[in-house]
Design an enzyme around this catalytic site. Structure first.
Site, PDB file in Angstrom:
ATOM      1  N   ASP A 113      98.745  10.360  53.637  1.00 56.79           N
ATOM      2  CA  ASP A 113      99.503   9.439  54.504  1.00 56.79           C
ATOM      3  C   ASP A 113     100.545  10.153  55.370  1.00 56.79           C
ATOM      4  OD1 ASP A 113      98.241   7.032  53.763  1.00 56.79           O
ATOM      5  OD2 ASP A 113      99.367   7.018  51.879  1.00 56.79           O
ATOM      6  N   ASP A 174      90.774   5.284  54.859  1.00 54.22           N
ATOM      7  CA  ASP A 174      92.037   5.157  55.593  1.00 54.22           C
ATOM      8  C   ASP A 174      92.433   6.482  56.267  1.00 54.22           C
ATOM      9  OD1 ASP A 174      91.636   3.823  53.149  1.00 54.22           O
ATOM     10  OD2 ASP A 174      93.671   3.068  53.054  1.00 54.22           O
TER      11      ASP A 174
HETATM   12  N1  GLY Z   1      96.322   2.777  53.551  1.00 51.94           N
HETATM   13  C1  GLY Z   1      96.607   1.888  52.495  1.00 51.94           C
HETATM   14  C2  GLY Z   1      96.200   0.510  52.786  1.00 51.94           C
HETATM   15  O1  GLY Z   1      95.562   0.231  53.798  1.00 51.94           O
HETATM   16  O2  GLY Z   1      96.528  -0.338  51.984  1.00 51.94           O
END
Ligand code: GLY
Length: 396
Positions: A113, A174
């Protein structure tokens, strides 16, 4: 590279074209509401950040420690771009020291992230204002992200330390959104290692996270030492073999971000296939359920996945040749979903709800942020809005 992934014909044709002028008017009113809510949140927060999702319509006030922290300066930068009101730029810039502190003190930096975090806080600041401190910070974050690259598997590990037995060799869909930090770092430094890692990772994501029917696994495990592909499963979806709506949205948009930097048209084709799968599983009002396998049920919606998809569809239009007839189809779908979000999913000025886009879902299994506003839902609704107002240079 081509990927053998199905392209489902779109089941619903949007026969009545959206009235763009009427939508624009609604978006103008929505912007006024957004400014009102943002102004109140700036005052309430002080030097804290909004949490991942609202709780009963109220933002928890937290330090810069969640994966979502940069959706706050991201929203402020978007507000500045749409209004030219200096208070938004100043509020976004006030966030920067907390991102310096976070990197220096390694506060939850064992994560892919870092892309979300440093693209929306720092690359944005650099692109919009030429802030050199922000540029340096984003380059350091890119170096930190590179520490997660496992060359034998050609992947960036999503979560945990690299020796964590439960997370070792795991990627998640993600992460496509985080790769621009690496592409950008290569552009800035002339060092190809960052982009090469991103390209290797996205090829593994395209091959293993995307199923043959164009649905996606949320996560996939590799053997970190041999690179052998192991198995896919879910973390936030309904089941291991279902299609988590937000994961599919991260895929639709995220593969296109690789196309933006590399010009690789296979990414556009892949995104198109994921988009068709997504659009064929929408309920009456075109705002997805939290998992696409629940499309014929009364399961709660995830408006945040819908907002991400609007941005993805608008980027897909950019990725297709100028004379491609599909451009109009995807633009109409983007407008249709945006109109539905704007008419039915926004909080009102009178309502005791601090967020903007209601009815998102963060983590159903853990019962966090279910049927609430989310930090990223509000951000992507605003990004969709700016994309519909002007020719916008993405922070991604
Ligand atoms: N990237 C974490 C979510 O979309 O919850």
């Amino acid at each position: 590279m081509t990927y053998s992934v199905a392209l489902e014909p779109l089941q619903k044709q949007l026969t009545i074209p959206i009235n763009k002028a009427a939508l624009q008017q609604k978006l103008d009113s929505a912007l006024a509401l957004i400014m009102q809510k943002l102004d109140a949140t700036i005052l309430d927060l002080g030097d804290k950040f909004p949490g991942e999702a609202c709780k009963d319509g109220v933002w928890p006030h937290v330090e810069n420690c969640a994966w979502t922290a940069a959706f706050w300066p991201g929203r402020l930068w978007l507000a500045w771009e749409m209004t030219n009101e200096d208070r938004y730029r100043e509020a976004a810039e006030r966030c920067l020291p907390a991102f310096r502190f976070r990197l220096d003190h390694a506060i939850r930096t064992n994560t892919h992230d870092l892309g979300f975090l440093y693209i929306l806080s720092c690359v944005s600041a650099w692109k919009l204002t030429g802030n050199e401190t922000a540029r340096q910070l984003a380059l350091e974050a890119a170096d930190k992200l590179m520490e997660r690259y496992l060359p034998d598997a050609g992947i960036l590990q999503a979560w945990g330390t690299l020796d964590d037995p439960e997370q070792k060799g795991r990627i998640i869909i993600d992460c496509n959104m985080n790769l621009p930090l690496l592409y950008w770092a290569s552009e800035q430094t002339g060092d190809r290692r960052y982009a090469e890692a991103a390209i290797a990772h996205v090829a593994q994501a395209a091959t293993h996270l995307v199923r043959a029917d164009a649905s996606t696994f949320h996560t996939y495990f590799f053997d970190a030492e041999t690179g052998k592909a192991r198995f896919g499963n879910t973390h936030q979806g309904y089941s291991d073999d279902s299609c988590w709506a937000r994961g599919q949205a991260w895929g639709i948009y995220g593969f296109l971000l690789t196309w933006r930097y590399t010009g690789d048209n296979s990414m556009v084709e892949l995104s198109r296939r994921l988009a068709h799968y997504f659009l064929n599983r929408l309920p009456e009002d075109d705002v997805c359920h939290w998992d696409l396998d629940l499309c014929n049920t009364d399961a709660v919606r995830d408006s945040s996945a819908a907002a991400i998809t609007v941005c993805g569809l608008l980027e897909l239009v950019n990725g297709l040749p100028v004379l491609d007839p599909n451009r109009e189809i995807y633009e109409n779908w983007a407008l249709q979903i945006m109109a539905s979000l704007t008419e039915n999913y926004l909080s009102t000025a009178e309502e005791r709800c601090e967020g903007i886009l209601k009815h998102g879902v963060y983590h159903m299994h853990d019962d966090i942020g279910v049927d609430e506003c989310t930090s990223w839902g509000d951000y992507f609704y605003m990004e969709a809005m700016i994309r519909l107002r002007k020719s916008w240079v993405p922070y991604w």
